[in-house]
Design an enzyme around this catalytic site. Structure first.
Site, short mmCIF file in Angstrom:
data_model
loop_
_atom_site.label_atom_id
_atom_site.label_comp_id
_atom_site.label_asym_id
_atom_site.label_seq_id
_atom_site.Cartn_x
_atom_site.Cartn_y
_atom_site.Cartn_z
N ARG C 145 100.43 81.08 -30.86
CA ARG C 145 100.69 80.68 -32.24
C ARG C 145 100.74 81.88 -33.18
NH1 ARG C 145 99.45 75.79 -34.16
NH2 ARG C 145 98.37 75.41 -32.18
N THR C 146 99.74 82.73 -33.12
CA THR C 146 99.68 83.90 -33.99
C THR C 146 100.80 84.88 -33.67
OG1 THR C 146 97.28 83.66 -34.13
CG2 THR C 146 98.20 85.79 -34.78
N LYS C 175 92.55 100.48 -13.78
CA LYS C 175 93.11 101.70 -14.33
C LYS C 175 92.19 102.35 -15.35
CE LYS C 175 97.94 100.76 -13.29
NZ LYS C 175 99.28 100.50 -13.80
N ARG C 196 95.85 92.01 -31.11
CA ARG C 196 94.78 91.04 -30.92
C ARG C 196 93.93 91.52 -29.76
NH1 ARG C 196 94.79 85.54 -32.57
NH2 ARG C 196 92.89 84.53 -31.87
N HIS C 224 89.97 88.04 -38.61
CA HIS C 224 91.34 87.55 -38.44
C HIS C 224 91.91 87.51 -39.86
CE1 HIS C 224 94.81 85.79 -36.86
NE2 HIS C 224 94.41 84.58 -36.62
#
Lengths: 399, 399, 399
Positions: C145-146, C175, C196, C224
């Site tokens: 969604r974001t 890694k 994010r 956020h």
């Protein structure tokens, strides 16, 4: 595949393998393309005309593609301004499959284009050189770094991208489609395929199938040619030359395809000396040593990183890959701690020398090295963008 | 949803269901849109004006969208050049949900647009017909092939794409959002949604919710209408006609939604004869047979592939899906080996006939068939691009 | 990072932290940028000139970027039309990291730009404000969604996107690359990073590393900020004011970063009253209550949703997150059923009041509420698009 540049001899008859581009003026037919083929075979003629940028804007590029590898006759009746695409361009670039396909002249020509790309990336509203072109990133295993670099390169040139990072689904055990079939499908949706695969040789198979250019973005333990090109390009940009340089390859020399490809390419230049510095478990293999010897490239194994660091122009560090040691974590820990590039190493290096690394790095280069101007690895990563921009341009619109 | 083409009768009052596009000149108001609605209900009025390509460049398209399915009154006071969007276009395309929604006339009109798309794909710098439009590919299960085809179609027309191949995350058990809520969110970010879902009927639910057009890219065992359209389009392109053809459907006829949809669409044409050739375990079901009979389409079951191959115009092979056989691998192996299309089959086929397959294929068509000009399956995959380009254009900017 | 707007005092000497943009006329040098730096340090000078939109079209923006945070001297010799970028713009926006970075004036200025974005989204062929710019969505955990909202915002403005929803691969255990190294690589391929991450504080670390702007799209239990901005923007759009409003925060107030950030931002306005309505298990924590008290914001805890609903302007409902309750599913079930917004709640709400929700919702708002004009949550989701368009514009091309 795809022939990006062609030598048209007026009135001559030439035979080309795979895709061939013929330039044709829109208004009057300067070039008459005659395609002959016995029988009707599975013929996917994907003629595509585009307005080309800059000086060739009045030209139309007509790509005649065959899904089968049929040679065909191309009769050039009249060619106007052929100089614009034949001046000193002695080769054509169809696909990018392995480092060995590039000789010194090709490398030099590609690097010249890449330097032009640095200007394009920095100075413009965004280039439109590849406007209207679609690149498919067909990744059978994820490699975000490499994928982003290619996609950025394509978009910086005005091109568009189709992304498939789960391409294994194409050939899943459940469905069982061959790589060849997947390629034939994807080439119908795009103009160039950048492919990463888990099997050595996959890129070559794809190129043998596709009528559009294929770029190998790594095929398992096999090749990763664009990494090799950006490494050599970085050395030239940082050191100013490729002849007469001293390069230390450090770390995992047995498994790293990067250092192996780099060794192949360095052998193209004169008076190069290579130092191998690695833990015993991951030494450079004999095939490369023999190759270098056959090409009269001086090489030396050394266990003394400080001494080598003080003499070399380029210190190319690599990551020791844990997965190569299996259960023997003790051996891994011993190997990985052995040759660390830190400020002590920097202290003995020459002023003009640089530290390189293909990234990602763990602690084989300490973070206090990052601030030193000789730390070239992030510039090196950035050079990957320019090299990929150059290759995309060359494969899609030619020189 | 979305009404792409409208019949404006000057001075008339019309009632439209779902989204309605009204054309309005920028400078003087030729068309007065009067929207009446009882109460204020959940009204998401996403008016969007765009410059349209070509002859309508001086026009402004104003889309009045409702997230609820409220009819509304649209009073056309004056319409200039209404002929440009009402000439002979007798239908409007809101969504693409199932094969059955297309009759013979609509198919013919879509195919005409698709043929135009072949020219656009081959001849231009890249079309800009859909410039400024955003398509969201909302895939609740991955299908790289279908997704790439739609995304290529959108980009070949100058449009942009938002990709979501992990759309299940939207409605994950943990979060539990309904499909309807997800659609309402995504429609705020895009102009059209291409949706693939694991549940039959999901596309219809999405279309009932969305104020923008929905294209069903496969909903579980349900429909995959764009595959059906490209199959019929391919037959017309390869054979040159749809009336009077003989089509053999081979392989898994019980589970393949492809052949079921194709049978529905072939029933739209005259004098079609269909042969069903399948292992006993996966025979065509009675509902389709009854449907064909009711439409006076001749059909016949046969166990003799060679005989059928010698008579048909189209041999449509499909993959036997292992997952349908559960534990009975013996039955699967028996079924999959029974009807293979190889060079022996080709030998008896007519010169003008073609072999089709929805892909991916395993060994139900042997690779030695690929080189024969009658092997149409990769051309068929490519036709998916043209059909999807046509549908995107029709749903977004109309005829 | 990235300085989007600067106050140039003619002849003055200024010191800027991080990236600095200097405007320079193409033809004659109005502004002389002198960069001094001790030593050669790891200097990645990514000068980029672009034609800017609108009034600055004849100007050239030259971004001097450092991968290290070295201050440098920028001597402005002559500045023409400096008024065009200093008129009333009292701040510069480098990164978007946390809600607390925005004061009332900045919010007001951003909202003004966002309102302009509503027009751009609705009225054009697609804006070209960000043409030539590349945004990388570096998502270490998926949030479709974001991500879609940001990518739509970038594309609606003519920009391009590199998508990485599996960014964890960058820093996989196998890694082991640091976030800082990943950021240094990705910033070479893009002009702005939307990130994010699963760890609180990750965005701040990224911004401290990057020479290009970073937008925090959620960092674990941390911030956020774009959600907080769109919430306040929605209240202003729906209610018409921010001073003197009564806001009810309902549901999970203990864990929801959304309501916590919103409380911080509401404290910027005058005469605001906040009601907390939540099950005992997930009450608002004392830090926020103390903060509000210190800012003289009136607040009250209540267990009576109906009474609060009848008095408030905004009823902000949130989802009770099951994962917060561990094994105690009984407590979860009790908590989630306690405060449901349904038509009974709507019945007591004022005509002008609205229901908001950050989405996704389960059944804490019943679907029969959706049709009411006071159900603002889908409009709220759409506002996220405008806020993100505004932020991308401000960070990339300035005011």
């Amino acid at each position: 595949m795809a022939a990006s540049s062609l030598l048209f001899s007026s009135q001559g008859i030439m035979s080309f393998h795979k895709t061939t581009m013929c330039y044709k003026d829109f208004r009057s037919s300067y070039l008459d393309v005659v395609c002959k083929q016995s029988g009707r075979s599975n013929f996917m003629c994907l003629a595509r005309s585009r307005l080309l940028p800059n000086e060739t804007l009045s030209k139309c590029e007509q790509v005649v593609k065959f899904s089968q590898k049929n040679d065909f006759l191309c009769r050039a009746l009249k060619v106007e301004n052929s100089s614009s695409f034949s001046t000193g361009k002695k080769f054509q670039l169809d696909d990018v499959i392995e480092a060995q396909q590039f000789d010194r002249d090709i490398l030099s020509a590609i690097f010249e284009v890449a330097r032009g790309m640095e200007k394009i990336e920095k100075n413009s509203l965004g280039s439109q050189i590849l406007k209207g072109y679609l690149m498919a990133t067909l990744f059978y295993e994820p490699s975000t770094r490499t994928r982003l670099s290619f996609e950025s390169a394509m978009k910086r040139l005005g091109g568009e991208v189709l992304t498939t990072e789960n391409a294994r689904e194409f050939s899943s055990a459940a469905k069982g489609e061959t790589l060849e079939d997947s390629i034939r499908t994807v080439e119908g949706y795009s103009d160039i395929i950048v492919m990463r695969h888990f099997e050595s040789g996959a890129a070559k198979r794809a190129a043998a199938t596709a009528a559009i250019p294929i770029i190998n973005a790594g095929d398992g333990p096999g090749q990763h040619p664009t990494q090799a090109l950006l490494d050599v390009y970085t050395i030239e940009r940082e050191i100013g030359k490729l002849d007469g340089i001293r390069v230390a390859l450090v770390g995992d020399l047995a498994n790293g395809r990067t250092v192996r490809s780099l060794a192949y390419l360095l052998a193209r230049y004169n008076d190069v000396k290579i130092y191998f510095v690695s833990p015993d478990a991951v030494k450079m293999k004999d095939d490369i040593k023999d190759y270098l010897t056959s090409k009269k490239v001086e090489w030396e194994e050394s266990g003394d990183l400080m001494e080598v660091a003080s003499k070399c122009d380029v210190l190319y560090q690599t990551r020791i890959q844990r997965e190569r040691f299996g259960e023997r974590i003790d051996l891994y820990e011993e190997a990985r701690g052995k040759y660390i590039v830190d400020h002590h190493v920097l202290d003995v290096m020459q002023k003009h020398a640089v530290v390189m690394h293909p990234l990602p790095r763990l602690d084989e280069i300490t973070v206090d090295v990052d601030g030193d101007p000789r730390a070239a690895y992030f510039r090196q990563a950035k050079n990957g963008l320019y090299i990929r921009m150059a290759l995309l341009k060359l494969l899609l619109v030619g020189w």
